[in-house]
Each structure stands twice: as C-alpha cells, then as structure tokens.
Design a protein around this motif. Structure first.
Motif, PDB file in Angstrom:
ATOM      1  N   THR A  12       0.843  -1.182   0.000  1.00  0.00           N
ATOM      2  CA  THR A  12       0.000   0.000   0.000  1.00  0.00           C
ATOM      3  C   THR A  12       0.880   1.234   0.000  1.00  0.00           C
ATOM      4  O   THR A  12       2.036   1.171   0.414  1.00  0.00           O
ATOM      5  CB  THR A  12      -0.910   0.012   1.248  1.00  0.00           C
ATOM      6  OG1 THR A  12      -0.086   0.083   2.392  1.00  0.00           O
ATOM      7  CG2 THR A  12      -1.797  -1.208   1.300  1.00  0.00           C
ATOM      8  N   ALA A  14       1.108   3.690   1.974  1.00  0.00           N
ATOM      9  CA  ALA A  14       1.609   4.072   3.288  1.00  0.00           C
ATOM     10  C   ALA A  14       2.376   2.931   3.964  1.00  0.00           C
ATOM     11  O   ALA A  14       2.764   3.034   5.107  1.00  0.00           O
ATOM     12  CB  ALA A  14       0.452   4.513   4.170  1.00  0.00           C
ATOM     13  N   PRO A 142      -9.864   0.336   4.380  1.00  0.00           N
ATOM     14  CA  PRO A 142      -8.920   1.343   4.886  1.00  0.00           C
ATOM     15  C   PRO A 142      -7.910   1.806   3.831  1.00  0.00           C
ATOM     16  O   PRO A 142      -7.483   2.949   3.856  1.00  0.00           O
ATOM     17  CB  PRO A 142      -8.216   0.640   6.045  1.00  0.00           C
ATOM     18  CG  PRO A 142      -9.151  -0.426   6.471  1.00  0.00           C
ATOM     19  CD  PRO A 142      -9.906  -0.844   5.242  1.00  0.00           C
ATOM     20  N   PHE A 143      -7.538   0.935   2.907  1.00  0.00           N
ATOM     21  CA  PHE A 143      -6.585   1.296   1.855  1.00  0.00           C
ATOM     22  C   PHE A 143      -7.011   2.581   1.151  1.00  0.00           C
ATOM     23  O   PHE A 143      -6.196   3.464   0.905  1.00  0.00           O
ATOM     24  CB  PHE A 143      -6.460   0.158   0.834  1.00  0.00           C
ATOM     25  CG  PHE A 143      -5.661   0.540  -0.389  1.00  0.00           C
ATOM     26  CD1 PHE A 143      -4.280   0.456  -0.373  1.00  0.00           C
ATOM     27  CD2 PHE A 143      -6.289   0.993  -1.541  1.00  0.00           C
ATOM     28  CE1 PHE A 143      -3.537   0.820  -1.487  1.00  0.00           C
ATOM     29  CE2 PHE A 143      -5.558   1.353  -2.661  1.00  0.00           C
ATOM     30  CZ  PHE A 143      -4.183   1.267  -2.637  1.00  0.00           C
ATOM     31  N   TRP A 144      -8.291   2.708   0.833  1.00  0.00           N
ATOM     32  CA  TRP A 144      -8.772   3.849   0.054  1.00  0.00           C
ATOM     33  C   TRP A 144      -8.764   5.135   0.866  1.00  0.00           C
ATOM     34  O   TRP A 144      -8.661   6.224   0.300  1.00  0.00           O
ATOM     35  CB  TRP A 144     -10.144   3.556  -0.533  1.00  0.00           C
ATOM     36  CG  TRP A 144     -10.031   2.438  -1.513  1.00  0.00           C
ATOM     37  CD1 TRP A 144     -10.392   1.133  -1.317  1.00  0.00           C
ATOM     38  CD2 TRP A 144      -9.433   2.495  -2.800  1.00  0.00           C
ATOM     39  NE1 TRP A 144     -10.070   0.382  -2.418  1.00  0.00           N
ATOM     40  CE2 TRP A 144      -9.480   1.197  -3.345  1.00  0.00           C
ATOM     41  CE3 TRP A 144      -8.864   3.511  -3.562  1.00  0.00           C
ATOM     42  CZ2 TRP A 144      -8.982   0.895  -4.607  1.00  0.00           C
ATOM     43  CZ3 TRP A 144      -8.376   3.211  -4.822  1.00  0.00           C
ATOM     44  CH2 TRP A 144      -8.439   1.915  -5.332  1.00  0.00           C
ATOM     45  N   LYS A 145      -8.826   5.036   2.177  1.00  0.00           N
ATOM     46  CA  LYS A 145      -8.706   6.229   3.023  1.00  0.00           C
ATOM     47  C   LYS A 145      -7.267   6.742   3.010  1.00  0.00           C
ATOM     48  O   LYS A 145      -7.032   7.931   3.128  1.00  0.00           O
ATOM     49  CB  LYS A 145      -9.178   5.909   4.441  1.00  0.00           C
ATOM     50  CG  LYS A 145     -10.668   5.635   4.486  1.00  0.00           C
ATOM     51  CD  LYS A 145     -11.122   5.193   5.846  1.00  0.00           C
ATOM     52  CE  LYS A 145     -12.593   4.832   5.757  1.00  0.00           C
ATOM     53  NZ  LYS A 145     -13.034   3.913   6.736  1.00  0.00           N
ATOM     54  N   GLN A 146      -6.298   5.836   2.846  1.00  0.00           N
ATOM     55  CA  GLN A 146      -4.886   6.223   2.758  1.00  0.00           C
ATOM     56  C   GLN A 146      -4.581   6.841   1.397  1.00  0.00           C
ATOM     57  O   GLN A 146      -3.791   7.764   1.298  1.00  0.00           O
ATOM     58  CB  GLN A 146      -3.980   5.003   2.950  1.00  0.00           C
ATOM     59  CG  GLN A 146      -4.092   4.358   4.300  1.00  0.00           C
ATOM     60  CD  GLN A 146      -3.372   3.016   4.335  1.00  0.00           C
ATOM     61  OE1 GLN A 146      -2.805   2.568   3.349  1.00  0.00           O
ATOM     62  NE2 GLN A 146      -3.418   2.370   5.482  1.00  0.00           N
ATOM     63  N   VAL A 147      -5.188   6.319   0.348  1.00  0.00           N
ATOM     64  CA  VAL A 147      -4.890   6.757  -1.008  1.00  0.00           C
ATOM     65  C   VAL A 147      -5.459   8.135  -1.291  1.00  0.00           C
ATOM     66  O   VAL A 147      -4.805   8.963  -1.903  1.00  0.00           O
ATOM     67  CB  VAL A 147      -5.441   5.740  -2.038  1.00  0.00           C
ATOM     68  CG1 VAL A 147      -5.348   6.285  -3.450  1.00  0.00           C
ATOM     69  CG2 VAL A 147      -4.686   4.442  -1.925  1.00  0.00           C
ATOM     70  N   LEU A 150      -3.295  11.095  -0.464  1.00  0.00           N
ATOM     71  CA  LEU A 150      -2.124  11.115  -1.346  1.00  0.00           C
ATOM     72  C   LEU A 150      -2.505  11.674  -2.707  1.00  0.00           C
ATOM     73  O   LEU A 150      -1.770  12.459  -3.289  1.00  0.00           O
ATOM     74  CB  LEU A 150      -1.544   9.708  -1.495  1.00  0.00           C
ATOM     75  CG  LEU A 150      -0.915   9.109  -0.233  1.00  0.00           C
ATOM     76  CD1 LEU A 150      -0.486   7.678  -0.501  1.00  0.00           C
ATOM     77  CD2 LEU A 150       0.263   9.947   0.214  1.00  0.00           C
TER      78      LEU A 150
END
Length: 158
Positions: A12, A14, A142-147, A150
């Motif tokens: 991912t 992050a 959760p991946f999409w909240k990190q992306v 960015l």
C-alpha cells in the motif's frame, strides 16, 4: 448474484518496506434502482475477525429477499466465501430496508438495516457462542482512506 473482484498490489502507499503485500478490495459501492438495491464494502466494527474483508448484499423488492456473500483475506490469501446467505425482507420503504436471517440457536435473527438516503448499511449479528451482539457497518476498505489524501496532495504539486 454479484461478482466480487479483488486486485493485488505489492504494497500500500503508506506501507513500510517490510510490510507484507495485501489484497486490495475496491471502494464501497451502493446502487439503488428502486426495485433492487446492491451494496458492497468492508465490514467494520468491534469483533470483526479479519479486518481485510468484502461483503456484498443484493436486495430484491419483488421477491422480498436479500442475498449476501462475504470473503475474508489475510495478506495475499483470500479465504473461501461459501454459499450466499439468504435474508428475508421485513421492511421496504423509500428510505429504509430491513432484512433478517433466522438464527438457529434461539437468539434473535441476524439483521441487515439499509439506509437508502445515507447509502449505508449495518449488519446486526447475534453470535450463538457469545452473549454479545455485534453492530458492523459497510465501509470502503482502509486502503482507500490512505490513497485519497495522497491523490489530493499530488494535485497540489506536493
């Protein structure tokens, strides 16, 4: 029945260099045609065994049925999702759907509550082996909240 797709990634954005790769499920989906409502997302909340998971629920007004499937994953391993689970629709209005599945252990039935206005869903589960009742919601992984942050930063030239 819907088809659930997963894409694979090496890490991912992050993630640290030593973090294991993981399966990335697509963002939450909500579709409402009036007579059919379809949702997909990650079940989140207290008591979820596998945090990286995917649930899909499709409800049909005409047959008064909802069909649900669920998959769990750990790293790059995706576990078997088994047969779809049937939920009987008890309430269908312009803003809310409630459907339940009879519990086989004398506890109240498990229930999906769909808020069509907010485009959200909650699964209320009564576990046969515990006294606790779980309240889980369908969200984007959760991946999409990190992306998203960015992607926003790249638009600003950062």
């Amino acid at each position: 029945m819907s088809l659930i797709l997963a894409c694979h990634t090496a890490a991912t954005p992050a993630a640290a260099a030593d973090d294991p790769p993981q399966v990335i499920f697509n963002p939450k989906v909500f579709a409402d045609t009036g007579d059919v409502v379809h949702l997909e997302g990650t079940l989140t909340g207290d008591g979820i065994g596998w945090k990286n998971n995917r649930s899909a629920l499709t409800c049909y007004h005409k047959t008064k049925e909802c069909w649900a499937v669920h998959i769990d994953s750990d790293g790059m391993q995706v576990f078997s999702f088994g047969p779809p689970q049937l939920f009987t629709i008890r309430l269908w209005t312009t803003d809310r759907i409630k459907a339940d599945s009879a519990g086989g252990c004398g506890k109240p039935p498990n229930e999906w509550v769909i808020d069509r206005t907010r485009e959200s869903a909650e699964l209320i589960e009564h576990n046969c082996s515990e006294a606790k009742t779980y309240h889980w919601t369908l969200e984007s992984p959760p991946f999409w909240k990190q992306v998203k942050p960015l992607a926003d930063d790249s638009k600003r030239g950062r």
